[in-house]
Design an enzyme around this catalytic site. Structure first.
Site, mmCIF file in Angstrom:
data_model
loop_
_atom_site.group_PDB
_atom_site.id
_atom_site.type_symbol
_atom_site.label_atom_id
_atom_site.label_comp_id
_atom_site.label_asym_id
_atom_site.label_seq_id
_atom_site.Cartn_x
_atom_site.Cartn_y
_atom_site.Cartn_z
ATOM 1 N N GLU A 101 0.828 -1.199 0.000
ATOM 2 C CA GLU A 101 0.000 0.000 0.000
ATOM 3 C C GLU A 101 0.865 1.253 0.000
ATOM 4 O O GLU A 101 1.955 1.274 0.583
ATOM 5 C CB GLU A 101 -0.886 0.009 1.241
ATOM 6 N N CYS A 124 3.476 8.549 0.856
ATOM 7 C CA CYS A 124 3.978 7.627 1.882
ATOM 8 C C CYS A 124 4.220 6.279 1.221
ATOM 9 O O CYS A 124 3.294 5.690 0.659
ATOM 10 C CB CYS A 124 2.920 7.535 2.982
ATOM 11 N N CYS A 158 0.648 -2.252 15.592
ATOM 12 C CA CYS A 158 0.720 -1.926 14.164
ATOM 13 C C CYS A 158 0.165 -3.062 13.303
ATOM 14 O O CYS A 158 0.551 -4.221 13.466
ATOM 15 C CB CYS A 158 2.181 -1.647 13.794
ATOM 16 N N CYS A 213 -1.837 5.885 9.764
ATOM 17 C CA CYS A 213 -0.679 5.195 10.325
ATOM 18 C C CYS A 213 -1.068 3.884 10.985
ATOM 19 O O CYS A 213 -1.988 3.843 11.789
ATOM 20 C CB CYS A 213 -0.048 6.035 11.419
HETATM 21 N N1 SAH Z 1 8.612 0.968 10.231
HETATM 22 C C1 SAH Z 1 8.767 2.357 10.326
HETATM 23 C C2 SAH Z 1 7.914 3.145 9.367
HETATM 24 C C3 SAH Z 1 6.462 2.723 9.170
HETATM 25 S S1 SAH Z 1 5.317 2.912 10.469
HETATM 26 C C4 SAH Z 1 8.537 2.822 11.737
HETATM 27 O O1 SAH Z 1 8.058 2.054 12.540
HETATM 28 O O2 SAH Z 1 8.894 3.964 12.034
HETATM 29 C C5 SAH Z 1 4.780 4.592 10.402
HETATM 30 C C6 SAH Z 1 4.312 5.127 11.778
HETATM 31 O O3 SAH Z 1 3.000 4.651 12.128
HETATM 32 C C7 SAH Z 1 5.231 4.697 12.920
HETATM 33 O O4 SAH Z 1 5.539 5.783 13.740
HETATM 34 C C8 SAH Z 1 4.365 3.700 13.652
HETATM 35 O O5 SAH Z 1 4.777 3.558 14.971
HETATM 36 C C9 SAH Z 1 2.998 4.291 13.481
HETATM 37 N N2 SAH Z 1 1.905 3.360 13.806
HETATM 38 C C10 SAH Z 1 1.910 2.017 13.716
HETATM 39 N N3 SAH Z 1 0.716 1.513 14.113
HETATM 40 C C11 SAH Z 1 -0.060 2.557 14.456
HETATM 41 C C12 SAH Z 1 -1.408 2.691 14.923
HETATM 42 N N4 SAH Z 1 -2.184 1.632 15.119
HETATM 43 N N5 SAH Z 1 -1.878 3.923 15.162
HETATM 44 C C13 SAH Z 1 -1.102 5.018 14.938
HETATM 45 N N6 SAH Z 1 0.161 4.951 14.483
HETATM 46 C C14 SAH Z 1 0.687 3.738 14.248
HETATM 47 FE FE1 SF4 Z 2 7.134 -2.480 11.340
HETATM 48 FE FE2 SF4 Z 2 7.026 0.168 11.749
HETATM 49 FE FE3 SF4 Z 2 4.839 -1.370 12.051
HETATM 50 FE FE4 SF4 Z 2 6.830 -1.534 13.798
HETATM 51 S S1 SF4 Z 2 5.540 0.270 13.411
HETATM 52 S S2 SF4 Z 2 5.758 -3.269 12.880
HETATM 53 S S3 SF4 Z 2 8.588 -1.260 12.494
HETATM 54 S S4 SF4 Z 2 5.937 -0.999 10.161
#
Ligand code: SAH
Ligand code: SF4
Length: 350
Positions: free
Chosen positions: A90, A104, A118, A334
């Site tokens: 995505e 993104c 996540c 996110c």
């Molecule tokens: N792997 C990298 C980049 C992708 S995640 C990283 O972790 O930084 C992009 C952002 O979304 C990160 O800051 C992650 O912590 C956040 N994120 C993940 N799950 C989320 C959720 N359920 N609600 C809000 N932000 C979330």
């Molecule tokens: Fe991977 Fe970033 Fe999601 Fe963590 S927040 S599981 S590092 S995509």
């Protein structure tokens, strides 16, 4: 056959010089690939037919297939792309202020870091994307929306520093002045804190914008939600980022997903104030987006808790932004990337 979008201009140059062609041809081809965003070598009108045929014999242009395109009320567009091995990823186009846009991008199919809140983390890891598959997301979305340029954030599915060489190569290709010419100042890499990768980046790509998924300054809390913290404890990550060369007048971003009862207390806010004394930084508070994959394990902090938390930080002189959850109605926000993929397809996600 060589995947031409995976090549830097230098790499393409050495092949084309090997054909016996003149050097300026490389810049021409690069321009057609990234400025005109051609889908076929036949569109390179400045090359003779035999030359176009030669390109066709050696190279292919990564074919991007859109499986789903969803437009949200706030203008955010989410794309689900089908890759040549039938994997899905995505990408999201986010409208910003003053007519600017941010794209993104994803760097992996899934992610092996396993952050508990996540969706991508819950999906598990399938494979790394190639540099071309990362570049192709940007090229396609710019073309589809008739945009000259955009900011690019490496914040989609996957952990960019867990796919180091393809991620850095894709950034170099996006930056190429004969191609998309996206400046370092407009590229942001977000990591969960892989110190080894941060150290390499300092040498390979200084002066890009950095974002750290911080979520807690406390090792115990952070390890609870982010397994990577056991390998790289938060103080090691922060030490590594402390001397990261940032672009002029830019701040390092600390992403901070607010989770009810976990990291939203006064003590947590005080720890952030202390941290801000050490860094030229911005704390980006992200209200936790709920999705089916986290079920009832975590709840978002209440709105007023977030407001109080943010205003306390501001009062203490900390630079804070609260990220509006753009695109949450289409699962483009996110941490929600992957939820549609899991719902709408019967692919094996391990
Ligand atoms: N792997 C990298 C980049 C992708 S995640 C990283 O972790 O930084 C992009 C952002 O979304 C990160 O800051 C992650 O912590 C956040 N994120 C993940 N799950 C989320 C959720 N359920 N609600 C809000 N932000 C979330
Ligand atoms: Fe991977 Fe970033 Fe999601 Fe963590 S927040 S599981 S590092 S995509």
């Amino acid at each position: 056959m060589i995947d031409i979008l995976s090549l830097t201009r230098d790499e393409l140059e050495s092949i084309v010089i090997g054909f016996g062609w003149e050097r300026y041809r490389v810049d021409q081809i690069f321009g057609f690939l990234y400025k005109q965003r051609i889908d076929s070598f036949d569109e390179i009108t400045t090359l003779k037919k035999e030359m176009r045929n030669q390109l066709k014999e050696f190279f292919y242009i990564y074919p991007v297939e859109v499986k789903v395109k969803k437009v949200s009320g706030d203008g955010t567009i989410k794309y689900i792309f089908k890759l040549i091995d039938n994997s899905f990823i995505e990408s999201v186009l986010i409208p910003m202020t003053r007519g600017r846009f941010t794209i993104c991008v994803s760097t992996q199919v899934g992610c092996r870091m396993g952050c508990r809140f996540c969706a991508t983390g819950r999906m598990g890891f399938k494979r790394n994307l190639t540099a071309s598959e990362i570049v192709a997301q940007v090229r396609f979305i710019l073309k589809d929306n008739n945009l000259k340029t955009a900011n690019v954030v490496y914040m989609g599915m996957g952990e960019p520093l867990d796919n180091y060489s393809n991620t850095t190569k894709s950034i170099k290709i996006l930056m190429d002045e004969m191609g998309l010419s996206i400046s370092k100042r407009r590229i942001t890499l977000s990591t969960c804190g892989i110190v080894k990768g941060i150290e390499r980046l300092k040498k390979d790509l200084p002066y890009i914008n950095m974002a750290l998924s911080l979520h807690s300054v406390d090792n115990e809390k952070r390890s609870l939600i982010m397994p990577i913290n056991k390998a790289y404890p938060v103080e090691k990550v922060l030490n590594s980022l402390a001397d990261f060369p940032l672009p002029r007048r830019k701040r390092i971003t600390f992403e901070y997903v607010m989770i009810k009862g976990l990291n939203d207390t006064h003590k947590d806010a005080k720890a952030l104030v202390k941290l801000s004394g050490r860094f030229r930084c911005k704390i980006n508070i992200i209200p936790l987006n709920k999705h089916d994959l986290i079920g009832t394990d975590f709840e978002p902090s209440q709105e007023e808790t977030i407001e109080e938390f943010a205003s306390y930080l501001r009062k203490k002189g900390v630079f804070v932004t609260v990220r509006q959850s753009k695109g949450s109605e289409i699962n483009a926000a996110c941490g929600m990337l992957a939820t549609d993929i899991l719902k709408t397809s019967n692919i094996d996600v391990g």
